[in-house]
Design a protein around this motif. Structure first.
Motif, PDB file in Angstrom:
ATOM      1  N   TRP A  96       3.665   0.398 -26.309  1.00 28.27           N
ATOM      2  CA  TRP A  96       3.477  -1.058 -26.371  1.00 28.27           C
ATOM      3  C   TRP A  96       4.214  -1.692 -25.199  1.00 28.27           C
ATOM      4  O   TRP A  96       5.244  -1.176 -24.756  1.00 28.27           O
ATOM      5  CB  TRP A  96       4.068  -1.618 -27.655  1.00 28.27           C
ATOM      6  CG  TRP A  96       3.338  -1.298 -28.916  1.00 28.27           C
ATOM      7  CD1 TRP A  96       3.376  -0.130 -29.626  1.00 28.27           C
ATOM      8  CD2 TRP A  96       2.483  -2.170 -29.654  1.00 28.27           C
ATOM      9  NE1 TRP A  96       2.609  -0.230 -30.741  1.00 28.27           N
ATOM     10  CE2 TRP A  96       2.050  -1.476 -30.788  1.00 28.27           C
ATOM     11  CE3 TRP A  96       2.053  -3.480 -29.455  1.00 28.27           C
ATOM     12  CZ2 TRP A  96       1.203  -2.039 -31.727  1.00 28.27           C
ATOM     13  CZ3 TRP A  96       1.208  -4.047 -30.389  1.00 28.27           C
ATOM     14  CH2 TRP A  96       0.786  -3.329 -31.514  1.00 28.27           C
ATOM     15  N   PHE A  97       3.736  -2.839 -24.747  1.00 23.84           N
ATOM     16  CA  PHE A  97       4.357  -3.556 -23.628  1.00 23.84           C
ATOM     17  C   PHE A  97       4.803  -4.941 -24.082  1.00 23.84           C
ATOM     18  O   PHE A  97       4.085  -5.637 -24.788  1.00 23.84           O
ATOM     19  CB  PHE A  97       3.356  -3.695 -22.471  1.00 23.84           C
ATOM     20  CG  PHE A  97       3.912  -4.394 -21.271  1.00 23.84           C
ATOM     21  CD1 PHE A  97       4.987  -3.870 -20.569  1.00 23.84           C
ATOM     22  CD2 PHE A  97       3.362  -5.590 -20.829  1.00 23.84           C
ATOM     23  CE1 PHE A  97       5.501  -4.512 -19.449  1.00 23.84           C
ATOM     24  CE2 PHE A  97       3.866  -6.245 -19.712  1.00 23.84           C
ATOM     25  CZ  PHE A  97       4.935  -5.702 -19.031  1.00 23.84           C
ATOM     26  N   GLN A  98       6.011  -5.334 -23.650  1.00 24.76           N
ATOM     27  CA  GLN A  98       6.552  -6.666 -23.925  1.00 24.76           C
ATOM     28  C   GLN A  98       6.607  -7.389 -22.576  1.00 24.76           C
ATOM     29  O   GLN A  98       7.495  -7.134 -21.768  1.00 24.76           O
ATOM     30  CB  GLN A  98       7.944  -6.549 -24.532  1.00 24.76           C
ATOM     31  CG  GLN A  98       8.360  -7.568 -25.557  1.00 24.76           C
ATOM     32  CD  GLN A  98       8.354  -9.017 -25.115  1.00 24.76           C
ATOM     33  OE1 GLN A  98       8.164  -9.376 -23.968  1.00 24.76           O
ATOM     34  NE2 GLN A  98       8.574  -9.888 -26.062  1.00 24.76           N
ATOM     35  N   ASP A 103       9.175  -4.747 -20.750  1.00 28.83           N
ATOM     36  CA  ASP A 103       9.702  -3.576 -21.448  1.00 28.83           C
ATOM     37  C   ASP A 103       8.584  -2.809 -22.137  1.00 28.83           C
ATOM     38  O   ASP A 103       7.641  -3.397 -22.650  1.00 28.83           O
ATOM     39  CB  ASP A 103      10.730  -4.015 -22.511  1.00 28.83           C
ATOM     40  CG  ASP A 103      11.312  -2.822 -23.230  1.00 28.83           C
ATOM     41  OD1 ASP A 103      11.829  -1.921 -22.554  1.00 28.83           O
ATOM     42  OD2 ASP A 103      11.225  -2.781 -24.477  1.00 28.83           O
ATOM     43  N   TRP A 104       8.713  -1.485 -22.134  1.00 31.52           N
ATOM     44  CA  TRP A 104       7.788  -0.590 -22.824  1.00 31.52           C
ATOM     45  C   TRP A 104       8.543   0.066 -23.965  1.00 31.52           C
ATOM     46  O   TRP A 104       9.716   0.408 -23.820  1.00 31.52           O
ATOM     47  CB  TRP A 104       7.290   0.495 -21.879  1.00 31.52           C
ATOM     48  CG  TRP A 104       6.554  -0.015 -20.692  1.00 31.52           C
ATOM     49  CD1 TRP A 104       7.085  -0.319 -19.464  1.00 31.52           C
ATOM     50  CD2 TRP A 104       5.161  -0.291 -20.603  1.00 31.52           C
ATOM     51  NE1 TRP A 104       6.092  -0.758 -18.624  1.00 31.52           N
ATOM     52  CE2 TRP A 104       4.897  -0.750 -19.300  1.00 31.52           C
ATOM     53  CE3 TRP A 104       4.102  -0.189 -21.506  1.00 31.52           C
ATOM     54  CZ2 TRP A 104       3.635  -1.100 -18.864  1.00 31.52           C
ATOM     55  CZ3 TRP A 104       2.835  -0.540 -21.075  1.00 31.52           C
ATOM     56  CH2 TRP A 104       2.608  -0.986 -19.771  1.00 31.52           C
ATOM     57  N   MET A 117       4.702  -6.012 -34.437  1.00 30.59           N
ATOM     58  CA  MET A 117       4.828  -5.820 -32.991  1.00 30.59           C
ATOM     59  C   MET A 117       4.280  -7.044 -32.243  1.00 30.59           C
ATOM     60  O   MET A 117       4.901  -7.516 -31.294  1.00 30.59           O
ATOM     61  CB  MET A 117       4.092  -4.546 -32.551  1.00 30.59           C
ATOM     62  CG  MET A 117       4.724  -3.258 -33.054  1.00 30.59           C
ATOM     63  SD  MET A 117       6.427  -3.007 -32.484  1.00 30.59           S
ATOM     64  CE  MET A 117       6.177  -2.697 -30.746  1.00 30.59           C
ATOM     65  N   TYR A 122       5.087  -8.013 -28.367  1.00 29.75           N
ATOM     66  CA  TYR A 122       4.533  -6.806 -27.747  1.00 29.75           C
ATOM     67  C   TYR A 122       3.019  -6.877 -27.758  1.00 29.75           C
ATOM     68  O   TYR A 122       2.412  -7.520 -28.613  1.00 29.75           O
ATOM     69  CB  TYR A 122       5.023  -5.546 -28.474  1.00 29.75           C
ATOM     70  CG  TYR A 122       6.444  -5.195 -28.123  1.00 29.75           C
ATOM     71  CD1 TYR A 122       6.728  -4.289 -27.112  1.00 29.75           C
ATOM     72  CD2 TYR A 122       7.512  -5.788 -28.782  1.00 29.75           C
ATOM     73  CE1 TYR A 122       8.037  -3.980 -26.770  1.00 29.75           C
ATOM     74  CE2 TYR A 122       8.821  -5.495 -28.448  1.00 29.75           C
ATOM     75  CZ  TYR A 122       9.076  -4.589 -27.438  1.00 29.75           C
ATOM     76  OH  TYR A 122      10.364  -4.290 -27.094  1.00 29.75           O
ATOM     77  N   GLN A 123       2.404  -6.225 -26.783  1.00 29.95           N
ATOM     78  CA  GLN A 123       0.946  -6.206 -26.661  1.00 29.95           C
ATOM     79  C   GLN A 123       0.528  -4.903 -26.002  1.00 29.95           C
ATOM     80  O   GLN A 123       1.357  -4.050 -25.720  1.00 29.95           O
ATOM     81  CB  GLN A 123       0.459  -7.408 -25.855  1.00 29.95           C
ATOM     82  CG  GLN A 123       1.034  -7.475 -24.451  1.00 29.95           C
ATOM     83  CD  GLN A 123       0.684  -8.781 -23.747  1.00 29.95           C
ATOM     84  OE1 GLN A 123       0.297  -9.757 -24.352  1.00 29.95           O
ATOM     85  NE2 GLN A 123       0.821  -8.785 -22.440  1.00 29.95           N
ATOM     86  N   LYS A 125      -1.188  -2.222 -27.037  1.00 30.42           N
ATOM     87  CA  LYS A 125      -0.984  -0.975 -27.774  1.00 30.42           C
ATOM     88  C   LYS A 125      -1.900   0.091 -27.190  1.00 30.42           C
ATOM     89  O   LYS A 125      -3.110  -0.104 -27.080  1.00 30.42           O
ATOM     90  CB  LYS A 125      -1.311  -1.190 -29.249  1.00 30.42           C
ATOM     91  CG  LYS A 125      -1.190   0.070 -30.093  1.00 30.42           C
ATOM     92  CD  LYS A 125      -1.582  -0.210 -31.545  1.00 30.42           C
ATOM     93  CE  LYS A 125      -1.478   1.037 -32.389  1.00 30.42           C
ATOM     94  NZ  LYS A 125      -1.896   0.775 -33.780  1.00 30.42           N
TER      95      LYS A 125
END
Length: 182
Positions: A96-98, A103-104, A117, A122-123, A125
């Motif tokens: 996941w990416f923020q 951040d991963w 999430m 976070y997005q 996925k």
């Protein structure tokens, strides 16, 4: 979303989820099981981005090396191996990416509900591979560590980086995630 609230919320949730998992486990180790033949395994690497102070965990072929380099990632290091096909006792892992923090995080399926999430910002996925829920013959335990000052997560097989070094780098909250192939 306030970055500090987001990180505190995910840290609390991850610690709760881990405690819940531990309560459901009898504590007895099952016999190690070999889940995959060597030709079914793919390597997983970790990359470091010094500008974003961020680690990313990627299986081979997930994102091309040149592209990661153009994003500022370097210091590619082998971490563990995983399977691209589901096997007995396996669980999928997702990245996941923020975007606010760049951040991963890599988590197992259903470790944290998708809705949570997304609430935490976070997005993206992305399926990575399958790993084991149970110990493996000659396998490795993989842990997640958190660095609160730059809000970074790292996934590491046991013993790959000495714990005193992780402490010097400011990482804490060591949390068991899964078993993988060395």
């Amino acid at each position: 979303m306030n970055k500090l609230v987001s990180i505190a919320a995910i840290s609390s949730y991850l610690l709760f989820a881990t405690a819940s998992f531990s309560q459901n486990n009898t504590g007895a180790l099952e016999k190690p099981v070999i889940l995959a033949q060597t030709n079914q395994l793919v390597p997983v690497y970790r990359w470091w981005n010094p500008n974003d102070k961020d680690w990313i965990t990627l299986r081979a072929g997930e994102i091309e090396d040149w592209k990661l380099g153009s994003w500022g990632y370097r210091d590619k290091q082998y971490s563990f191996s995983c399977s691209l096909t589901p096997l007995a006792n396996s669980v999928a892992i997702y990245r996941w990416f923020q975007p606010n923090d760049k951040d991963w995080i890599t988590i197992t399926k259903d470790e944290i509900p998708d809705t949570k999430m997304y609430q935490l910002g976070y997005q993206s996925k992305t399926f990575q591979c399958y790993v084991s829920r149970t110990p493996l013959s000659n396998g490795v335990s993989v842990y997640r560590w958190f660095q609160p000052s730059d809000k970074d997560w790292i996934n590491l097989p046991e013993g790959s980086v000495p714990e005193y070094q992780l402490g010097r780098w400011g990482y804490q909250d060591k949390t068991f995630q899964f078993y993988a192939w060395p």
